[in-house]
Design a protein around this motif. Structure first.
Motif, PDB file in Angstrom:
ATOM      1  N   ALA A  30     -31.732 -21.583  15.619  1.00  0.00           N
ATOM      2  CA  ALA A  30     -31.029 -20.880  16.677  1.00  0.00           C
ATOM      3  C   ALA A  30     -31.973 -19.887  17.351  1.00  0.00           C
ATOM      4  CB  ALA A  30     -29.802 -20.162  16.117  1.00  0.00           C
ATOM      5  N   MET A  31     -31.893 -19.800  18.672  1.00  0.00           N
ATOM      6  CA  MET A  31     -32.820 -18.966  19.421  1.00  0.00           C
ATOM      7  C   MET A  31     -32.069 -18.113  20.438  1.00  0.00           C
ATOM      8  SD  MET A  31     -36.052 -21.530  20.080  1.00  0.00           S
ATOM      9  CE  MET A  31     -37.166 -20.162  20.442  1.00  0.00           C
ATOM     10  N   GLY A  32     -32.744 -17.107  20.925  1.00  0.00           N
ATOM     11  CA  GLY A  32     -32.131 -16.245  21.916  1.00  0.00           C
ATOM     12  C   GLY A  32     -33.153 -15.620  22.840  1.00  0.00           C
ATOM     13  N   TRP A  33     -32.636 -15.109  23.944  1.00  0.00           N
ATOM     14  CA  TRP A  33     -33.398 -14.295  24.878  1.00  0.00           C
ATOM     15  C   TRP A  33     -32.831 -12.886  24.872  1.00  0.00           C
ATOM     16  CZ3 TRP A  33     -37.789 -15.641  27.330  1.00  0.00           C
ATOM     17  CH2 TRP A  33     -38.071 -17.004  27.482  1.00  0.00           C
ATOM     18  N   PHE A  34     -33.719 -11.914  24.823  1.00  0.00           N
ATOM     19  CA  PHE A  34     -33.373 -10.505  24.887  1.00  0.00           C
ATOM     20  C   PHE A  34     -34.238  -9.839  25.939  1.00  0.00           C
ATOM     21  CE2 PHE A  34     -31.988 -11.984  20.841  1.00  0.00           C
ATOM     22  CZ  PHE A  34     -30.872 -11.242  20.520  1.00  0.00           C
ATOM     23  N   ARG A  35     -33.779  -8.696  26.413  1.00  0.00           N
ATOM     24  CA  ARG A  35     -34.580  -7.950  27.372  1.00  0.00           C
ATOM     25  C   ARG A  35     -34.566  -6.473  27.014  1.00  0.00           C
ATOM     26  NH1 ARG A  35     -30.749  -8.913  32.714  1.00  0.00           N
ATOM     27  NH2 ARG A  35     -29.041  -7.500  32.108  1.00  0.00           N
ATOM     28  N   GLN A  36     -35.590  -5.784  27.475  1.00  0.00           N
ATOM     29  CA  GLN A  36     -35.733  -4.381  27.129  1.00  0.00           C
ATOM     30  C   GLN A  36     -36.476  -3.637  28.225  1.00  0.00           C
ATOM     31  OE1 GLN A  36     -37.813  -3.639  23.425  1.00  0.00           O
ATOM     32  NE2 GLN A  36     -36.566  -1.817  23.050  1.00  0.00           N
ATOM     33  N   VAL A  45     -29.289 -11.203  25.950  1.00  0.00           N
ATOM     34  CA  VAL A  45     -29.137 -11.894  27.225  1.00  0.00           C
ATOM     35  C   VAL A  45     -28.418 -13.226  27.041  1.00  0.00           C
ATOM     36  CG1 VAL A  45     -30.330 -12.927  29.190  1.00  0.00           C
ATOM     37  CG2 VAL A  45     -31.182 -10.788  28.189  1.00  0.00           C
ATOM     38  N   ALA A  46     -28.957 -14.076  26.176  1.00  0.00           N
ATOM     39  CA  ALA A  46     -28.392 -15.404  25.973  1.00  0.00           C
ATOM     40  C   ALA A  46     -28.883 -15.953  24.645  1.00  0.00           C
ATOM     41  CB  ALA A  46     -28.777 -16.358  27.108  1.00  0.00           C
ATOM     42  N   ALA A  47     -28.140 -16.901  24.091  1.00  0.00           N
ATOM     43  CA  ALA A  47     -28.531 -17.539  22.843  1.00  0.00           C
ATOM     44  C   ALA A  47     -28.128 -18.998  22.866  1.00  0.00           C
ATOM     45  CB  ALA A  47     -27.905 -16.830  21.649  1.00  0.00           C
ATOM     46  N   ILE A  48     -28.800 -19.785  22.042  1.00  0.00           N
ATOM     47  CA  ILE A  48     -28.558 -21.220  22.001  1.00  0.00           C
ATOM     48  C   ILE A  48     -28.672 -21.697  20.562  1.00  0.00           C
ATOM     49  CG2 ILE A  48     -30.988 -21.770  22.494  1.00  0.00           C
ATOM     50  CD1 ILE A  48     -29.888 -24.131  24.231  1.00  0.00           C
ATOM     51  N   SER A  49     -27.782 -22.614  20.188  1.00  0.00           N
ATOM     52  CA  SER A  49     -27.776 -23.114  18.827  1.00  0.00           C
ATOM     53  C   SER A  49     -28.968 -24.024  18.574  1.00  0.00           C
ATOM     54  CB  SER A  49     -26.473 -23.863  18.547  1.00  0.00           C
ATOM     55  OG  SER A  49     -26.348 -24.991  19.398  1.00  0.00           O
ATOM     56  N   TRP A  50     -29.177 -24.331  17.318  1.00  0.00           N
ATOM     57  CA  TRP A  50     -30.280 -25.179  16.897  1.00  0.00           C
ATOM     58  C   TRP A  50     -30.309 -26.494  17.670  1.00  0.00           C
ATOM     59  CZ3 TRP A  50     -30.163 -28.147  11.642  1.00  0.00           C
ATOM     60  CH2 TRP A  50     -31.398 -28.766  11.424  1.00  0.00           C
ATOM     61  N   CYS A  93     -38.292 -13.866  23.826  1.00  0.00           N
ATOM     62  CA  CYS A  93     -37.595 -14.934  23.138  1.00  0.00           C
ATOM     63  C   CYS A  93     -37.712 -14.713  21.639  1.00  0.00           C
ATOM     64  CB  CYS A  93     -38.111 -16.318  23.533  1.00  0.00           C
ATOM     65  SG  CYS A  93     -39.796 -16.698  23.034  1.00  0.00           S
ATOM     66  N   ALA A  94     -36.750 -15.251  20.910  1.00  0.00           N
ATOM     67  CA  ALA A  94     -36.685 -15.043  19.478  1.00  0.00           C
ATOM     68  C   ALA A  94     -36.064 -16.252  18.803  1.00  0.00           C
ATOM     69  CB  ALA A  94     -35.860 -13.788  19.162  1.00  0.00           C
ATOM     70  N   SER A  95     -36.380 -16.417  17.528  1.00  0.00           N
ATOM     71  CA  SER A  95     -35.828 -17.502  16.731  1.00  0.00           C
ATOM     72  C   SER A  95     -35.381 -16.983  15.386  1.00  0.00           C
ATOM     73  CB  SER A  95     -36.863 -18.612  16.535  1.00  0.00           C
ATOM     74  OG  SER A  95     -36.342 -19.666  15.751  1.00  0.00           O
ATOM     75  N   ARG A  96     -34.316 -17.558  14.882  1.00  0.00           N
ATOM     76  CA  ARG A  96     -33.941 -17.328  13.499  1.00  0.00           C
ATOM     77  C   ARG A  96     -34.761 -18.245  12.601  1.00  0.00           C
ATOM     78  NH1 ARG A  96     -27.871 -15.559  12.505  1.00  0.00           N
ATOM     79  NH2 ARG A  96     -29.090 -14.315  11.008  1.00  0.00           N
ATOM     80  N   LYS A  97     -34.693 -18.020  11.306  1.00  0.00           N
ATOM     81  CA  LYS A  97     -35.630 -18.671  10.395  1.00  0.00           C
ATOM     82  C   LYS A  97     -35.067 -19.853   9.632  1.00  0.00           C
ATOM     83  CE  LYS A  97     -34.745 -15.588   6.471  1.00  0.00           C
ATOM     84  NZ  LYS A  97     -35.344 -14.591   5.559  1.00  0.00           N
ATOM     85  N   SER A  98     -33.778 -20.122   9.756  1.00  0.00           N
ATOM     86  CA  SER A  98     -33.150 -21.160   8.944  1.00  0.00           C
ATOM     87  C   SER A  98     -32.089 -21.901   9.732  1.00  0.00           C
ATOM     88  CB  SER A  98     -32.519 -20.535   7.693  1.00  0.00           C
ATOM     89  OG  SER A  98     -31.703 -21.467   7.006  1.00  0.00           O
ATOM     90  N   ARG A  99     -31.880 -23.150   9.391  1.00  0.00           N
ATOM     91  CA  ARG A  99     -30.802 -23.924  10.006  1.00  0.00           C
ATOM     92  C   ARG A  99     -29.444 -23.367   9.651  1.00  0.00           C
ATOM     93  NH1 ARG A  99     -28.228 -27.804   6.790  1.00  0.00           N
ATOM     94  NH2 ARG A  99     -27.795 -29.022   8.673  1.00  0.00           N
ATOM     95  N   VAL A 103     -26.340 -18.657  15.885  1.00  0.00           N
ATOM     96  CA  VAL A 103     -26.703 -17.790  17.000  1.00  0.00           C
ATOM     97  C   VAL A 103     -26.122 -16.403  16.781  1.00  0.00           C
ATOM     98  CG1 VAL A 103     -26.971 -19.657  18.655  1.00  0.00           C
ATOM     99  CG2 VAL A 103     -24.730 -18.602  18.336  1.00  0.00           C
ATOM    100  N   SER A 104     -26.798 -15.421  17.326  1.00  0.00           N
ATOM    101  CA  SER A 104     -26.402 -14.041  17.138  1.00  0.00           C
ATOM    102  C   SER A 104     -26.615 -13.259  18.415  1.00  0.00           C
ATOM    103  CB  SER A 104     -27.202 -13.404  15.997  1.00  0.00           C
ATOM    104  OG  SER A 104     -26.921 -12.024  15.893  1.00  0.00           O
ATOM    105  N   TYR A 105     -25.773 -12.242  18.623  1.00  0.00           N
ATOM    106  CA  TYR A 105     -25.910 -11.321  19.745  1.00  0.00           C
ATOM    107  C   TYR A 105     -26.846 -10.155  19.431  1.00  0.00           C
ATOM    108  CZ  TYR A 105     -21.692 -13.566  21.591  1.00  0.00           C
ATOM    109  OH  TYR A 105     -20.769 -14.469  22.067  1.00  0.00           O
TER     110      TYR A 105
END
Length: 123
Positions: A30-36, A45-50, A93-99, A103-105
């Protein structure tokens, strides 16, 4: 283990469009976009499942931004349309480490991060 590299940022007029890319080496889930912006908390900003089958957006960008991924290319995208000056930020951009990680906010839930790409929207 995982390296993420953002690209596609730049200077654009309000109402314009940009497409950000996040190229990954290593396995992403699962991955996401964040802004700062300086002095502010990192913002979802947005997230997407695996699989790419589920997408989620912050209210502030819903209807204007589209997140997608092409796993065969190990790349995630953020299509940004109808840009506003308040969209100005460094985008990460960011990714989680496991299947097993969905997705997370929350940026604290992500394990791997890119260095960011600057988006500046002029009025």
């Amino acid at each position: 283990q995982v390296q993420l590299v953002e690209s596609g940022g730049g200077l654009v007029q309000a109402g314009g469009s940009l497409r950000l890319s996040c190229a990954a080496s290593g396995r992403t889930y699962a991955m996401g976009w964040f802004r700062q912006v300086p002095g502010k908390e990192r913002e979802f900003v947005a997230a997407i499942s695996w699989s790419g089958g589920n997408t989620y957006y912050a209210d502030s960008v819903k209807g204007r931004f589209t997140i997608s991924r092409v796993n065969a290319k190990n790349t995630m995208y953020l299509q940004m349309d109808s840009l506003k000056p308040e969209d100005t930020a460094a985008y990460y951009c960011a990714s989680r480490k496991s299947r097993y990680d969905s997705v997370s906010y929350y940026y604290t839930e992500y394990d791997y991060w890119g260095q960011g790409t600057q988006v500046t929207v002029s009025s």
